[in-house]
Design a protein around this motif. Structure first.
Motif, mmCIF file in Angstrom:
data_model
loop_
_atom_site.group_PDB
_atom_site.id
_atom_site.type_symbol
_atom_site.label_atom_id
_atom_site.label_comp_id
_atom_site.label_asym_id
_atom_site.label_seq_id
_atom_site.Cartn_x
_atom_site.Cartn_y
_atom_site.Cartn_z
ATOM 1 N N LEU A 1 -31.272 -43.423 13.771
ATOM 2 C CA LEU A 1 -29.906 -43.482 14.292
ATOM 3 C C LEU A 1 -29.475 -44.909 14.613
ATOM 4 C CD1 LEU A 1 -29.909 -40.439 16.762
ATOM 5 C CD2 LEU A 1 -28.730 -40.581 14.568
ATOM 6 N N TYR A 2 -30.388 -45.700 15.187
ATOM 7 C CA TYR A 2 -30.040 -47.024 15.698
ATOM 8 C C TYR A 2 -31.058 -48.062 15.243
ATOM 9 C CZ TYR A 2 -27.353 -43.885 18.680
ATOM 10 O OH TYR A 2 -26.522 -42.872 19.138
ATOM 11 N N PRO A 3 -31.028 -48.455 13.969
ATOM 12 C CA PRO A 3 -31.997 -49.424 13.456
ATOM 13 C C PRO A 3 -31.989 -50.718 14.269
ATOM 14 C CG PRO A 3 -30.668 -48.494 11.678
ATOM 15 C CD PRO A 3 -30.044 -48.043 12.957
ATOM 16 N N GLY A 4 -33.177 -51.180 14.615
ATOM 17 C CA GLY A 4 -33.304 -52.443 15.344
ATOM 18 C C GLY A 4 -33.196 -52.327 16.848
ATOM 19 N N ILE A 5 -32.817 -51.159 17.360
ATOM 20 C CA ILE A 5 -32.714 -50.962 18.810
ATOM 21 C C ILE A 5 -34.017 -50.352 19.314
ATOM 22 C CG2 ILE A 5 -31.455 -49.856 20.682
ATOM 23 C CD1 ILE A 5 -29.877 -52.025 19.178
ATOM 24 N N ILE A 6 -34.703 -51.045 20.218
ATOM 25 C CA ILE A 6 -35.989 -50.589 20.735
ATOM 26 C C ILE A 6 -35.808 -50.063 22.159
ATOM 27 C CG2 ILE A 6 -38.364 -51.247 21.275
ATOM 28 C CD1 ILE A 6 -38.062 -53.507 19.231
ATOM 29 N N PRO A 7 -36.103 -48.785 22.423
ATOM 30 C CA PRO A 7 -36.007 -48.258 23.785
ATOM 31 C C PRO A 7 -36.897 -49.062 24.739
ATOM 32 C CG PRO A 7 -36.310 -46.474 22.209
ATOM 33 C CD PRO A 7 -36.548 -47.744 21.465
ATOM 34 N N ARG A 8 -36.394 -49.298 25.944
ATOM 35 C CA ARG A 8 -37.160 -50.062 26.922
ATOM 36 C C ARG A 8 -38.171 -49.197 27.660
ATOM 37 N NH1 ARG A 8 -31.787 -51.896 29.892
ATOM 38 N NH2 ARG A 8 -31.520 -49.646 29.510
ATOM 39 N N HIS A 9 -37.939 -47.884 27.665
ATOM 40 C CA HIS A 9 -38.805 -46.951 28.381
ATOM 41 C C HIS A 9 -38.460 -45.543 27.915
ATOM 42 C CE1 HIS A 9 -35.108 -46.555 30.661
ATOM 43 N NE2 HIS A 9 -35.194 -47.827 31.037
ATOM 44 N N ASP A 10 -39.147 -44.558 28.469
ATOM 45 C CA ASP A 10 -38.987 -43.169 28.021
ATOM 46 C C ASP A 10 -37.567 -42.649 28.185
ATOM 47 O OD1 ASP A 10 -41.581 -42.917 27.219
ATOM 48 O OD2 ASP A 10 -42.279 -41.880 29.007
ATOM 49 N N TYR A 11 -36.917 -43.017 29.266
ATOM 50 C CA TYR A 11 -35.580 -42.470 29.499
ATOM 51 C C TYR A 11 -34.582 -43.018 28.488
ATOM 52 C CZ TYR A 11 -32.355 -39.842 32.439
ATOM 53 O OH TYR A 11 -31.477 -38.899 32.910
ATOM 54 N N ASP A 12 -34.712 -44.301 28.125
ATOM 55 C CA ASP A 12 -33.900 -44.841 27.032
ATOM 56 C C ASP A 12 -34.119 -44.022 25.765
ATOM 57 O OD1 ASP A 12 -32.759 -46.881 28.464
ATOM 58 O OD2 ASP A 12 -33.789 -48.507 27.421
ATOM 59 N N LEU A 13 -35.380 -43.698 25.488
ATOM 60 C CA LEU A 13 -35.707 -42.936 24.287
ATOM 61 C C LEU A 13 -34.996 -41.590 24.280
ATOM 62 C CD1 LEU A 13 -37.445 -42.665 21.698
ATOM 63 C CD2 LEU A 13 -39.241 -41.699 23.146
ATOM 64 N N CYS A 14 -35.036 -40.884 25.410
ATOM 65 C CA CYS A 14 -34.382 -39.574 25.496
ATOM 66 C C CYS A 14 -32.870 -39.691 25.331
ATOM 67 C CB CYS A 14 -34.716 -38.907 26.831
ATOM 68 S SG CYS A 14 -36.446 -38.421 27.008
#
Length: 290
Positions: A76-89
């Motif tokens: 969905l968001y190439p190049g965007i790295i979640p900072r933690h689990d909640y970002d991932l969700c």
């Protein structure tokens, strides 16, 4: 996703940073709001005993929800790295529609984190760090659940139990692929017959579940289906290209109606399993009669 970002348990403060964009892989999208409740036997005394005639144990390690959502976010968001689990969700829900700038994406995420932390704190949180710690409670345990608990992920190349059938007088095919097996689910989408590329409804049509033609009195009446995305409030024009899907049930007949063209029908396959055995002597009767 099957569970809301606000529905995680509150028994852990752990969460994971995502420093490397190459960890993991996706398995899930939003699940259906359909009723998955188990049927019950109602009567006097204990129910008759049914036992499986054989059991097969799998030793393969099942993919986790975290691995699945990482791949989804990468798509969905190439190049965007979640900072933690909640970002991932949050990112896996696919609601962000802005520019793919880390600064803008993180600012959008931070607004949600502060808003979601407020009900837990009972008052506005004084810092983003404290808000993040609050919303991340239970996220690690939630993301370690098996990815097979959610439904809707499009199949990977070579995946088993994917059925593609051309629609007569049409350039497109229907594709059936497994959902949550414990809920006896399959999903349906449309693909271009020559390319295999998934597309949202490529023509005007309606999809209906139909009563079993052999025992209609034991089946539910006809029901028109909505896409999973529609069930979650996403308008049809807003569905991401190629992501539309419909939730079906194993063993149920469906009718695809196209204005001006002959309708087509199909029955969702049922997995081949060892039959249950009833602890009683059988009587031989025909399945059907003239």
């Amino acid at each position: 996703m099957a569970a809301s970002r606000r529905a995680t348990s509150r028994n852990s403060q752990r969460y994971q940073p995502y420093k490397d964009a190459n960890d993991g892989g996706i398995r899930a999208t939003r699940s259906s709001s359909a009723d998955h409740g188990a049927s019950r036997l109602v009567g006097v005394g204990s129910a008759p005993s049914l036992t499986a005639s054989s059991a097969v144990a799998s030793v393969e390690k099942e993919e986790t929800l975290r691995e699945g959502l990482i791949e989804m976010v990468r798509k969905l968001y190439p190049g965007i790295i979640p900072r933690h689990d909640y970002d991932l969700c949050l990112l896996a829900e696919g609601d962000y529609k802005g520019p793919l700038s880390s600064e803008q994406v993180y600012a959008w995420l931070d607004e949600f984190i502060r808003a979601d932390a407020t009900p837990y704190a009972g008052q506005p949180c004084p810092s983003l760090k404290e808000a993040t710690a609050l919303v991340n409670v239970g996220s690690a345990e939630f993301l370690e659940k098996p990815s097979s608990l959610v439904t809707g992920r499009k199949p990977r190349p070579g995946e088993r139990n994917v059925f593609v059938r051309p629609i007569p007088n049409c350039a497109y095919s229907i594709r059936l692929f497994p959902g949550v097996s414990d809920h006896h689910e399959f999903c349906l989408d449309f693909v271009h017959t020559k390319t295999g590329k998934a597309t949202n409804s490529p023509f005007e049509c309606e999809l209906w579940s139909m009563p079993d033609p052999i025992t209609p009195w034991l089946s539910k009446p006809p029901m028109k289906l909505m896409s999973l995305e529609n069930c979650f409030g996403v308008r049809t024009p807003d569905i991401r290209p190629g992501e539309e899907k419909f939730l079906l049930k194993e063993g149920v007949m469906y009718l695809l109606v196209r204005p001006g063209k002959r309708a087509v029908h199909f029955t969702v396959p049922i997995p081949s399993k060892a039959p249950a055995e009833l602890d009683a002597d059988p009587l031989d009767l025909p399945r059907t009669f003239d």
